[in-house]
Scaffold this active site. Structure first.
Site, PDB file in Angstrom:
ATOM      1  N   GLU A  86      -1.762  -8.880   5.299  1.00 28.22           N
ATOM      2  CA  GLU A  86      -1.722  -7.892   6.390  1.00 28.22           C
ATOM      3  C   GLU A  86      -2.745  -6.826   6.046  1.00 28.22           C
ATOM      4  OE1 GLU A  86       0.232  -8.142   9.027  1.00 28.22           O
ATOM      5  OE2 GLU A  86       1.416  -9.832   8.335  1.00 28.22           O
TER       6      GLU A  86
ATOM      7  N   ILE B  36      -8.830  -4.630   3.574  1.00 23.05           N
ATOM      8  CA  ILE B  36      -9.564  -5.892   3.716  1.00 23.05           C
ATOM      9  C   ILE B  36     -10.242  -6.238   2.389  1.00 23.05           C
ATOM     10  CG2 ILE B  36     -11.574  -6.955   4.854  1.00 23.05           C
ATOM     11  CD1 ILE B  36     -10.757  -5.403   7.390  1.00 23.05           C
TER      12      ILE B  36
ATOM     13  N   PRO C 160       0.823  -1.211   0.000  1.00 18.98           N
ATOM     14  CA  PRO C 160       0.000   0.000   0.000  1.00 18.98           C
ATOM     15  C   PRO C 160       0.858   1.263   0.000  1.00 18.98           C
ATOM     16  CG  PRO C 160       0.222  -0.776   2.240  1.00 18.98           C
ATOM     17  CD  PRO C 160       1.124  -1.645   1.392  1.00 18.98           C
TER      18      PRO C 160
ATOM     19  N   LYS D  28       4.857  -5.269  -6.647  1.00 19.37           N
ATOM     20  CA  LYS D  28       4.020  -4.219  -7.248  1.00 19.37           C
ATOM     21  C   LYS D  28       3.577  -3.250  -6.156  1.00 19.37           C
ATOM     22  CE  LYS D  28      -0.209  -3.524  -7.722  1.00 19.37           C
ATOM     23  NZ  LYS D  28      -0.273  -2.067  -7.514  1.00 19.37           N
ATOM     24  N   PRO D  29       4.125  -2.037  -6.193  1.00 17.08           N
ATOM     25  CA  PRO D  29       3.733  -1.047  -5.186  1.00 17.08           C
ATOM     26  C   PRO D  29       2.372  -0.424  -5.505  1.00 17.08           C
ATOM     27  CG  PRO D  29       5.303  -0.090  -6.734  1.00 17.08           C
ATOM     28  CD  PRO D  29       5.143  -1.544  -7.126  1.00 17.08           C
TER      29      PRO D  29
ATOM     30  N   ASN E  60       1.123   3.742   2.525  1.00 16.62           N
ATOM     31  CA  ASN E  60       1.490   4.473   3.757  1.00 16.62           C
ATOM     32  C   ASN E  60       2.949   4.288   4.176  1.00 16.62           C
ATOM     33  OD1 ASN E  60       0.863   1.830   4.431  1.00 16.62           O
ATOM     34  ND2 ASN E  60       0.096   2.364   6.450  1.00 16.62           N
TER      35      ASN E  60
ATOM     36  N   CYS F  42      -1.846   1.179   9.854  1.00 16.39           N
ATOM     37  CA  CYS F  42      -2.839   0.107   9.990  1.00 16.39           C
ATOM     38  C   CYS F  42      -3.181  -0.134  11.454  1.00 16.39           C
ATOM     39  CB  CYS F  42      -2.343  -1.157   9.324  1.00 16.39           C
ATOM     40  SG  CYS F  42      -0.687  -1.618   9.841  1.00 16.39           S
TER      41      CYS F  42
HETATM   42  P1  NAD Z   1      -5.496  -1.216  -1.184  1.00 17.97           P
HETATM   43  O1  NAD Z   1      -5.930  -2.555  -0.728  1.00 17.97           O
HETATM   44  O2  NAD Z   1      -6.439  -0.399  -1.962  1.00 17.97           O
HETATM   45  O3  NAD Z   1      -4.189  -1.338  -2.097  1.00 17.97           O
HETATM   46  C1  NAD Z   1      -3.036  -2.012  -1.662  1.00 17.97           C
HETATM   47  C2  NAD Z   1      -2.340  -2.623  -2.847  1.00 17.97           C
HETATM   48  O4  NAD Z   1      -3.141  -3.649  -3.386  1.00 17.97           O
HETATM   49  C3  NAD Z   1      -2.073  -1.659  -3.997  1.00 17.97           C
HETATM   50  O5  NAD Z   1      -0.812  -1.959  -4.536  1.00 17.97           O
HETATM   51  C4  NAD Z   1      -3.188  -1.989  -4.967  1.00 17.97           C
HETATM   52  O6  NAD Z   1      -2.887  -1.658  -6.308  1.00 17.97           O
HETATM   53  C5  NAD Z   1      -3.309  -3.478  -4.781  1.00 17.97           C
HETATM   54  N1  NAD Z   1      -4.604  -4.073  -5.115  1.00 17.97           N
HETATM   55  C6  NAD Z   1      -5.834  -3.543  -4.936  1.00 17.97           C
HETATM   56  N2  NAD Z   1      -6.789  -4.425  -5.333  1.00 17.97           N
HETATM   57  C7  NAD Z   1      -6.129  -5.545  -5.739  1.00 17.97           C
HETATM   58  C8  NAD Z   1      -6.552  -6.805  -6.234  1.00 17.97           C
HETATM   59  N3  NAD Z   1      -7.847  -7.112  -6.384  1.00 17.97           N
HETATM   60  N4  NAD Z   1      -5.604  -7.723  -6.541  1.00 17.97           N
HETATM   61  C9  NAD Z   1      -4.304  -7.450  -6.366  1.00 17.97           C
HETATM   62  N5  NAD Z   1      -3.843  -6.256  -5.922  1.00 17.97           N
HETATM   63  C10 NAD Z   1      -4.747  -5.318  -5.597  1.00 17.97           C
HETATM   64  O7  NAD Z   1      -4.994  -0.485   0.148  1.00 17.97           O
HETATM   65  P2  NAD Z   1      -4.437   0.974   0.317  1.00 17.97           P
HETATM   66  O8  NAD Z   1      -5.593   1.915   0.229  1.00 17.97           O
HETATM   67  O9  NAD Z   1      -3.268   1.171  -0.577  1.00 17.97           O
HETATM   68  O10 NAD Z   1      -3.881   0.925   1.810  1.00 17.97           O
HETATM   69  C11 NAD Z   1      -4.638   1.227   2.935  1.00 17.97           C
HETATM   70  C12 NAD Z   1      -5.084  -0.041   3.635  1.00 17.97           C
HETATM   71  O11 NAD Z   1      -3.963  -0.848   3.924  1.00 17.97           O
HETATM   72  C13 NAD Z   1      -5.722   0.247   4.968  1.00 17.97           C
HETATM   73  O12 NAD Z   1      -6.862  -0.574   5.137  1.00 17.97           O
HETATM   74  C14 NAD Z   1      -4.663  -0.175   5.975  1.00 17.97           C
HETATM   75  O13 NAD Z   1      -5.140  -0.543   7.231  1.00 17.97           O
HETATM   76  C15 NAD Z   1      -4.022  -1.304   5.267  1.00 17.97           C
HETATM   77  N6  NAD Z   1      -2.670  -1.549   5.804  1.00 17.97           N
HETATM   78  C16 NAD Z   1      -2.460  -2.675   6.551  1.00 17.97           C
HETATM   79  C17 NAD Z   1      -1.217  -2.902   7.116  1.00 17.97           C
HETATM   80  C18 NAD Z   1      -0.937  -4.132   7.944  1.00 17.97           C
HETATM   81  O14 NAD Z   1       0.225  -4.462   8.139  1.00 17.97           O
HETATM   82  N7  NAD Z   1      -1.923  -4.822   8.456  1.00 17.97           N
HETATM   83  C19 NAD Z   1      -0.197  -1.980   6.900  1.00 17.97           C
HETATM   84  C20 NAD Z   1      -0.445  -0.849   6.140  1.00 17.97           C
HETATM   85  C21 NAD Z   1      -1.699  -0.647   5.585  1.00 17.97           C
END
Ligand code: NAD
Length: 486
Positions: free
Chosen positions: A259, A239, A161, A186-187, A163, A293
């Site tokens: 995560e 999630i 993600p 993939k970031p 952050n 998170c």
């Molecule tokens: P996101 O799920 O929208 O995106 C994260 C990554 O997943 C991106 O690289 C995105 O392109 C990719 N992605 C999205 N849909 C996908 C799919 N269907 N298949 C494969 N890849 C896909 O999350 P975000 O908005 O970037 O990040 C914020 C979220 O991340 C918050 O809910 C936060 O709590 C969570 N987070 C969790 C942790 C942890 O360690 N538990 C740490 C940091 C952030």
């Protein structure tokens, strides 16, 4: 236009040129590809640069390169892999300033914090570099000897993600590589540049194909998780995406480490010294503008001290200086993405419209970025989205309680289970309560606390598997039983 804005615009011009040459890392080559997308600087809401955007062809080439490189990489000794990872840690540290500038530019976090991220990433890489496989003799008698060894899984997809883009990439790459896997990373499309820069820095430190980095959106992430040559998905994010990845990768029965999001509760007992804990609780909720998170996202305070603690938190919130990463006086940055900015504003406004009291903050500011002043909200309870959902932003709902049993019911009455904390001078009582919080981590008098050497992950919808600590080795390997008849 304010003075701050003209400084920030000058900085933006400076940065743009330095990001243009970045490309995917595929099979040891930097590849710019045919397509690009625009990345926004969240601290000024202006285009920051054009990132290359991986298409089917680049994805295919990256997975093929990772697959081809994996057997030889797995055949290297543990010591060789450790040495290479240590050289990566050194290189990240040597480039900390440059990487920190890119992180600040794409996430908006204050420069001091952004420059700390590569240093943290290097420390994490060093920890994972030193991991040793747990080879276990489970039986050795006159009849037989049975050993369980750990085997690499193959190709690992790392999806991250926005952050903590570099730290999370470093955790995943280092653990995967130490265990003998190769990686396609993939970031997030909101923050691709630091990961592409990481690719450029490590390019000559690993054999071609061992680390591949491709930038792109959710669709290319989806294609990566569905690729038949990918054996494991190590994912950090929402999630919603975690659930999609679980469904997407079902056919290949891939190993998943997820995560995901949290809605962490902190429970403050009446015996705390309010002045002593207020600053720590504030940071637990508002560090990185709440975009952590495992930040404190719901605060339950005993009714005897709720007024004092709320006043102390309001006072700290009102001291914060919001601004661009480049202003040395900035203590708090913007939200990193426009959708997140709009979502957090929506949650605050919805709570206020429903009768909640905004004790301070919740306002946008004139700097021309995704800034929201730290919001402290009282007079809310369960049933309000600001309490029930993960806000992932600078807005903290504060609620009172009198009875521990009753508050535990509220704390656990959620599908989230990432972290939680108890604040008290009575450590035994705090630990007893912490044990009953349904979460992957429960902290006493701190929140959050993570580190490479500490297992971290979620229960319930907050995730599957653990990152950090010796257990990381198990996540990125398969157990193989060798059974010898004597
Ligand atoms: P996101 O799920 O929208 O995106 C994260 C990554 O997943 C991106 O690289 C995105 O392109 C990719 N992605 C999205 N849909 C996908 C799919 N269907 N298949 C494969 N890849 C896909 O999350 P975000 O908005 O970037 O990040 C914020 C979220 O991340 C918050 O809910 C936060 O709590 C969570 N987070 C969790 C942790 C942890 O360690 N538990 C740490 C940091 C952030």
């Amino acid at each position: 236009m304010t003075e701050k804005n003209s400084d920030a615009l000058r900085k933006l011009d400076e940065l743009r040129g330095s990001l243009d040459g970045l490309g995917h890392l595929i099979g040891g080559e930097i590849v710019r590809g045919t397509a690009t997308f625009t990345v926004t600087a969240p601290w000024i809401d202006e285009p920051l640069g054009e990132s290359p955007e991986a298409q089917e062809a680049e994805l295919e080439a990256a997975v093929r390169a990772a697959r081809a490189a994996q057997p030889a990489w797995a055949a290297t000794s543990g010591e060789e892999r450790t040495a290479i990872l240590l050289s990566i840690a050194d290189a990240i540290e040597a480039n900390a300033e440059r990487i920190g500038d890119v992180l600040a530019a794409e996430t908006g976090k204050p420069l001091r914090i952004a420059r700390g991220e590569p240093m943290g990433a290097a420390a994490h890489i060093r920890y994972f570099a030193a991991l040793e496989p747990a080879e276990e003799v489970i039986k050795d008698d006159d009849v037989e000897r049975i050993i369980v060894v750990r085997e690499p899984l193959g190709v690992v997809a790392s999806i991250t993600p926005w952050n903590g883009p570099l730290l999370m990439l470093a955790n995943k790459v280092a653990t995967a590589l130490r265990c003998g896997n190769t990686v396609v990373a993939k970031p997030s499309p909101f923050t691709p540049f630091s990961s592409l820069l990481f690719g450029e820095i490590v390019r000559d430190l690993v054999p071609a194909g061992v680390i591949n980095v491709i930038a792109g959106g959710d669709a290319i992430g989806q294609a990566l998780t569905q690729h038949p040559e990918v054996d494991m998905v190590s994912f950090t994010g929402s999630i919603r995406a975690g659930q999609a990845i679980t469904a997407q990768s079902a056919e290949g029965l891939k190993r998943l480490q997820l995560e995901l999001g949290g809605n962490d509760a902190a429970v403050v007992l009446p015996d705390v010294d309010v002045d002593e804990v207020a600053e720590r609780i504030y940071r637990g909720a508002f560090a990185l503008s709440g975009q952590i998170c495992a930040a404190i996202k719901r605060l339950y305070v005993h009714e005897d001290i709720i007024d004092d603690l709320t006043d102390a938190l309001v006072e700290i919130a009102e001291r914060q200086q919001l601004g661009s990463p480049w202003d040395p006086e900035t203590t708090m940055g913007p939200l990193t993405t426009r959708p997140q900015y709009e979502r957090v504003l929506g949650l605050i406004n919805n709570a206020v419209d429903g009768g909640a009291t905004l004790r301070t903050g919740g306002e946008t500011i004139e700097h021309g970025g995704f800034f929201i002043t730290p919001a402290i909200v009282t007079g809310v309870d369960h049933g309000v989205p600001l309490v029930d959902e993960e806000q992932f932003g600078p807005a903290l709902p504060i609620m009172s309680f009198t009875d521990v049993e009753e508050v535990l019911e509220r704390v656990n009455g959620t599908q989230y289970g990432l972290g939680g904390s108890v604040w008290s001078q009575d450590i035994d009582q705090a630990v007893a309560i912490a044990r009953r919080i349904e979460s992957g981590s429960a902290w006493i008098n701190r929140h959050p606390h993570v580190g490479a050497d500490v297992p971290f992950g979620g229960m319930k919808l907050s995730g599957v598997g653990r990152e950090g600590g010796p257990e990381s080795y198990e996540e990125f390997t398969a157990a193989k039983t060798i059974s010898i008849l004597k």
